[in-house]
Design a protein around this motif. Structure first.
Motif, PDB file in Angstrom:
ATOM      1  N   LYS A 101       0.841  -1.194   0.000  1.00  0.00           N
ATOM      2  CA  LYS A 101       0.000   0.000   0.000  1.00  0.00           C
ATOM      3  C   LYS A 101       0.873   1.240   0.000  1.00  0.00           C
ATOM      4  CE  LYS A 101      -3.709  -2.219   2.615  1.00  0.00           C
ATOM      5  NZ  LYS A 101      -4.482  -2.203   3.869  1.00  0.00           N
ATOM      6  N   GLN A 102       0.428   2.252  -0.699  1.00  0.00           N
ATOM      7  CA  GLN A 102       1.154   3.503  -0.763  1.00  0.00           C
ATOM      8  C   GLN A 102       0.236   4.636  -0.344  1.00  0.00           C
ATOM      9  OE1 GLN A 102       2.717   3.918  -4.693  1.00  0.00           O
ATOM     10  NE2 GLN A 102       4.187   2.267  -4.434  1.00  0.00           N
ATOM     11  N   VAL A 103       0.757   5.493   0.497  1.00  0.00           N
ATOM     12  CA  VAL A 103       0.000   6.650   0.933  1.00  0.00           C
ATOM     13  C   VAL A 103       0.390   7.829   0.056  1.00  0.00           C
ATOM     14  CG1 VAL A 103      -0.411   8.275   2.804  1.00  0.00           C
ATOM     15  CG2 VAL A 103      -0.167   5.854   3.308  1.00  0.00           C
ATOM     16  N   VAL A 104      -0.572   8.391  -0.628  1.00  0.00           N
ATOM     17  CA  VAL A 104      -0.327   9.560  -1.447  1.00  0.00           C
ATOM     18  C   VAL A 104      -0.322  10.768  -0.534  1.00  0.00           C
ATOM     19  CG1 VAL A 104      -1.141  10.953  -3.371  1.00  0.00           C
ATOM     20  CG2 VAL A 104      -1.468   8.478  -3.395  1.00  0.00           C
ATOM     21  N   VAL A 105       0.810  11.454  -0.480  1.00  0.00           N
ATOM     22  CA  VAL A 105       0.926  12.606   0.405  1.00  0.00           C
ATOM     23  C   VAL A 105       0.376  13.833  -0.311  1.00  0.00           C
ATOM     24  CG1 VAL A 105       2.491  14.063   1.714  1.00  0.00           C
ATOM     25  CG2 VAL A 105       2.948  11.613   1.525  1.00  0.00           C
ATOM     26  N   LEU A 106      -0.623  14.449   0.270  1.00  0.00           N
ATOM     27  CA  LEU A 106      -1.211  15.647  -0.304  1.00  0.00           C
ATOM     28  C   LEU A 106      -0.540  16.871   0.308  1.00  0.00           C
ATOM     29  CD1 LEU A 106      -5.014  14.749  -0.180  1.00  0.00           C
ATOM     30  CD2 LEU A 106      -3.491  14.620  -2.141  1.00  0.00           C
ATOM     31  N   SER A 107      -0.141  17.790  -0.526  1.00  0.00           N
ATOM     32  CA  SER A 107       0.461  19.016  -0.028  1.00  0.00           C
ATOM     33  C   SER A 107      -0.638  19.907   0.554  1.00  0.00           C
ATOM     34  CB  SER A 107       1.175  19.749  -1.159  1.00  0.00           C
ATOM     35  OG  SER A 107       0.236  20.242  -2.101  1.00  0.00           O
ATOM     36  N   PRO A 108      -0.283  20.801   1.486  1.00  0.00           N
ATOM     37  CA  PRO A 108      -1.279  21.742   2.016  1.00  0.00           C
ATOM     38  C   PRO A 108      -1.946  22.569   0.924  1.00  0.00           C
ATOM     39  CG  PRO A 108       0.683  21.749   3.397  1.00  0.00           C
ATOM     40  CD  PRO A 108       1.011  20.905   2.192  1.00  0.00           C
ATOM     41  N   ASP A 109      -1.201  22.911  -0.126  1.00  0.00           N
ATOM     42  CA  ASP A 109      -1.773  23.697  -1.225  1.00  0.00           C
ATOM     43  C   ASP A 109      -2.860  22.905  -1.952  1.00  0.00           C
ATOM     44  OD1 ASP A 109      -0.163  25.834  -0.654  1.00  0.00           O
ATOM     45  OD2 ASP A 109       1.352  25.338  -2.152  1.00  0.00           O
ATOM     46  N   THR A 110      -2.603  21.607  -2.169  1.00  0.00           N
ATOM     47  CA  THR A 110      -3.594  20.765  -2.840  1.00  0.00           C
ATOM     48  C   THR A 110      -4.860  20.642  -2.006  1.00  0.00           C
ATOM     49  OG1 THR A 110      -1.861  19.475  -3.951  1.00  0.00           O
ATOM     50  CG2 THR A 110      -4.051  18.478  -3.798  1.00  0.00           C
ATOM     51  N   VAL A 111      -4.684  20.408  -0.715  1.00  0.00           N
ATOM     52  CA  VAL A 111      -5.843  20.289   0.178  1.00  0.00           C
ATOM     53  C   VAL A 111      -6.623  21.598   0.213  1.00  0.00           C
ATOM     54  CG1 VAL A 111      -6.586  19.843   2.545  1.00  0.00           C
ATOM     55  CG2 VAL A 111      -4.683  18.544   1.584  1.00  0.00           C
ATOM     56  N   ALA A 112      -5.891  22.717   0.269  1.00  0.00           N
ATOM     57  CA  ALA A 112      -6.556  24.026   0.307  1.00  0.00           C
ATOM     58  C   ALA A 112      -7.339  24.281  -0.977  1.00  0.00           C
ATOM     59  CB  ALA A 112      -5.517  25.124   0.527  1.00  0.00           C
ATOM     60  N   GLU A 113      -6.783  23.827  -2.110  1.00  0.00           N
ATOM     61  CA  GLU A 113      -7.471  24.014  -3.388  1.00  0.00           C
ATOM     62  C   GLU A 113      -8.770  23.201  -3.430  1.00  0.00           C
ATOM     63  OE1 GLU A 113      -6.733  23.386  -8.198  1.00  0.00           O
ATOM     64  OE2 GLU A 113      -5.207  22.789  -6.746  1.00  0.00           O
ATOM     65  N   VAL A 114      -8.708  21.953  -2.971  1.00  0.00           N
ATOM     66  CA  VAL A 114      -9.916  21.118  -2.923  1.00  0.00           C
ATOM     67  C   VAL A 114     -10.962  21.755  -2.008  1.00  0.00           C
ATOM     68  CG1 VAL A 114     -10.838  18.869  -2.270  1.00  0.00           C
ATOM     69  CG2 VAL A 114      -8.637  19.001  -3.424  1.00  0.00           C
ATOM     70  N   HIS A 115     -10.501  22.276  -0.879  1.00  0.00           N
ATOM     71  CA  HIS A 115     -11.422  22.901   0.073  1.00  0.00           C
ATOM     72  C   HIS A 115     -12.046  24.168  -0.515  1.00  0.00           C
ATOM     73  CE1 HIS A 115     -12.315  25.508   3.660  1.00  0.00           C
ATOM     74  NE2 HIS A 115     -12.944  24.403   3.997  1.00  0.00           N
ATOM     75  N   ARG A 116     -11.272  24.899  -1.294  1.00  0.00           N
ATOM     76  CA  ARG A 116     -11.777  26.145  -1.873  1.00  0.00           C
ATOM     77  C   ARG A 116     -12.942  25.885  -2.831  1.00  0.00           C
ATOM     78  NH1 ARG A 116      -7.312  27.941  -3.114  1.00  0.00           N
ATOM     79  NH2 ARG A 116      -7.130  27.351  -5.309  1.00  0.00           N
ATOM     80  N   TRP A 117     -12.877  24.760  -3.549  1.00  0.00           N
ATOM     81  CA  TRP A 117     -13.935  24.447  -4.516  1.00  0.00           C
ATOM     82  C   TRP A 117     -15.057  23.614  -3.913  1.00  0.00           C
ATOM     83  CZ3 TRP A 117     -14.214  26.980  -8.932  1.00  0.00           C
ATOM     84  CH2 TRP A 117     -13.058  27.553  -9.453  1.00  0.00           C
ATOM     85  N   ALA A 118     -14.865  23.136  -2.689  1.00  0.00           N
ATOM     86  CA  ALA A 118     -15.888  22.293  -2.054  1.00  0.00           C
ATOM     87  C   ALA A 118     -17.042  23.153  -1.544  1.00  0.00           C
ATOM     88  CB  ALA A 118     -15.278  21.503  -0.904  1.00  0.00           C
TER      89      ALA A 118
END
Length: 203
Positions: free
Chosen positions: A83-100
């Protein structure tokens, strides 16, 4: 007399007091915003570290189980894919949150970043209805981020996460329906082309 003059020199007009008060409030608001972003980044990194630790513990447990199976002479099945954990950068998470538009929409957006379409198409969160189970480690990352970004109180977390699961499972089903639709269109196109193909001249 000197004390009265000194006191008058330090007094502020109402306008000056209001301006000073506004600047002080602006400074503390800016400070609070920076502190909030700092805390969010720290909590995100801690959540990712917790997920990695869970993964390492799970892998260590699997290795110990394999060693035990070999020791007692039993056959060991083919090794599972790591199993591999895909590490999400804070910028990526913030972008997803901005459009959510909601916690459940945010959860689905994160799942789309952490899992491939094939993984989602063949799975759901809890492995129900004969489907595979989405990697619990990555799902835990999604849950922690939803709770962190939306500041969900402990008493409401179970209820909110239940609706997030519904949204994630629906996203997986949409991919399956799209695959079936694409296959059906391809099959109809093939039949149409076969029917339109002219027959060969008789000998």
């Amino acid at each position: 007399m000197n004390n009265r003059l000194h006191s008058d020199s330090l007094s502020l007009t109402n306008t000056e007091e209001d301006e000073l008060d506004r600047r002080i409030r602006s400074y503390f608001a800016h400070f609070d915003a920076r502190l909030e972003r700092f805390n969010t980044d720290i909590n995100l990194k801690l959540a990712l570290l917790d997920a990695k630790l869970d993964l390492l513990l799970e892998q260590n447990k699997q290795c110990e189980q394999k060693e035990e199976n070999v020791f007692v002479g039993t056959s060991v099945a083919a090794e599972e894919e790591e199993k591999q954990v895909v590490v999400l950068s804070p910028d990526t998470v913030a972008e997803v949150h901005r459009w959510a538009t909601s916690p459940r929409n945010f959860a689905l957006g994160l799942v789309r970043k952490l899992f491939t379409k094939d993984e989602m198409r063949n799975s759901n969160v809890n492995g129900k209805q004969g489907r595979e189970k989405l990697d619990p480690v990555r799902i835990r990352i999604v849950k922690d981020l939803v709770i962190e970004y939306y500041k969900i109180p402990f008493i409401d977390q179970s209820f909110i996460w239940k609706h997030c699961i519904i949204s994630i499972d629906e996203g997986c089903r949409r991919l399956r329906r799209k695959r079936k639709t694409d296959i059906s269109k391809l099959f109809k196109k093939f039949e149409s082309e076969s029917d339109a193909k002219p027959e060969g001249d008789p000998a």
